[in-house]
Design an enzyme around this catalytic site. Structure first.
Site: not given
Ligand code: UD1
Length: 360
Positions: A99, A31, A197, A143, A171, A167, A78
């Site tokens: 990456f 990505y 993000n 990250s 990193k 994970y 790989d």
């Molecule tokens: C997550 C990972 C992080 C990683 C990043 C990669 C976890 C705890 N953290 O970050 O280590 O580097 O992705 O992009 O997994 N949310 C919902 N519903 C969903 C999915 C997410 O409500 O189905 C909320 C989460 O609670 C959060 C926000 O959306 O508040 C962002 O979530 P996400 O996109 O998974 O990113 P991170 O948790 O910040």
């Protein structure tokens, strides 16, 4: 076109006077890697990609060629395969952007050995082969997960690190290896970029995010609801200490992130040693704000229900972006509306991601 210092990368002058550098991109079919390849090609660089394709689709390659106007060289390798990776590096490169790695938090908990093997042992192979072939300039995909979930936003690069899952540990381990390497061998030029993000897609909708299985991350989950692949989003918690109770994150458009890598290469042309930079916008949005922005950008209603908190989630995380602004002369330009519009444009044109396209 960045002004690469002559002699640093020994760049090749083109007929129009601009400079080419030869860049190896590990994980370049993924990505963030694929979006970075497009920006490197646009900047006139020569790009080679190595990717194992364990978490990327070969259909991305002809699309990259379409966007970049020429074929990037691709080898299915790989990074743990020393012989294969070393022979690619023997072609001669000025810099590597690294990456390649595994990135699913939950999977890292169930398969820690696999994560340490690919992310850390794989990086050691890369570094040793870079040294053997005389390449000492590296941009590493790190990250914001290395900050853990106890610090108070905004996060700056001097905060203590405290990852909370394998994970994040991998990193951070790589960051420490890179820092020590730059101390031991001062001719190295190494940048670790801590992504917040990444979301969105190339504005053409040609390439984008195509997670395997059920998306872990918010934006691809939303786009799959919008396109009818999933029934409804679960909002993980509405009782955080944030303005609307849902989690707040620093979403950054993947094209801005890609341009951050081009800026980091330019920085490394001017600086030896090791340096960490955050790549984020410096602004947080809650889950509910992202849903609203997406509904406006797409004209689709996103069905959701509030579920319990997800283990390991922080209430709020966003970047202090000053260091990247000052040292990389880079800042994110694309706002949440562009992120949602481009994520939707990609998903709408590719409801099943790369899945329907015959392999290259
Ligand atoms: C997550 C990972 C992080 C990683 C990043 C990669 C976890 C705890 N953290 O970050 O280590 O580097 O992705 O992009 O997994 N949310 C919902 N519903 C969903 C999915 C997410 O409500 O189905 C909320 C989460 O609670 C959060 C926000 O959306 O508040 C962002 O979530 P996400 O996109 O998974 O990113 P991170 O948790 O910040």
């Amino acid at each position: 076109m960045p002004n690469f210092g002559l002699g640093v990368f020994a760049p090749e002058p083109q007929s129009d006077g601009s400079l080419i550098i030869r860049i190896l991109v590990t994980g370049g079919a993924g990505y963030i890697g694929s979006h970075t390849v497009v920006e490197l090609l646009a900047a006139g660089h020569e790009v080679s990609i190595v990717d194992s394709l364990v978490n990327a689709h070969p259909a991305v390659l002809p699309r990259l060629a379409r966007l970049g106007g020429r074929d990037p060289d691709f080898r299915q390798v790989d990074i743990r395969d020393r012989g294969a990776l070393g022979s690619v590096l023997e072609d001669g490169f000025d810099a590597v952007i690294h990456f390649a790695g595994r990135k699913a938090v939950g999977e890292s908990v169930s398969d820690p050995l696999g994560y340490w093997d690919t992310n850390v042992a794989g990086t050691l192979v890369l570094l040793e082969e870079m040294r053997r072939t005389g390449v000492r300039t590296l941009v590493f995909s790190s990250s914001a997960t290395v900050y853990g979930n106890t610090a108070v936003a905004p996060f700056d690069e001097t905060l203590p690190t405290a990852p909370i899952n394998p994970y994040g540990e991998t990193k951070l381990a790589v960051e420490r290896i890179l820092e020590a390497l730059a101390v031991a061998e001062p001719e190295w030029r190494i940048s670790s970029l801590r992504y917040f993000n990444p979301v969105g897609a190339h504005p053409s909708g040609t390439i984008g995010e195509d997670p395997n299985g059920i998306p872990d991350n918010l934006m691809p989950y939303i786009t799959q609801v919008a396109v009818g692949r999933r029934e409804r989003l679960s909002v993980f918690g509405d009782d955080y200490e944030t303005p609307d109770g849902t989690g707040v994150r620093d979403y950054i458009h993947v094209v801005d992130l890609a341009l951050g890598h081009v800026a980091a290469l330019d920085y490394l042309a001017r600086n030896t040693g090791y340096r960490v930079h955050n790549l984020g916008t410096g602004r947080g949005y809650s889950v509910l704000e992202v849903i609203t922005a997406f509904e406006q950008a797409s004209g689709r209603k996103i069905a959701y229900e509030v579920a319990g908190r997800r283990e390991g989630d922080a209430a709020a995380a966003w970047a202090d972006t000053r260091r990247a602004g000052e040292e990389l002369a880079w800042r994110a330009q694309r706002d949440i509306d562009a992120m949602c519009r481009d994520a939707w444009n990609w998903q709408r044109q590719n409801p099943n991601g790369y899945g329907n396209e015959p392999t290259a």
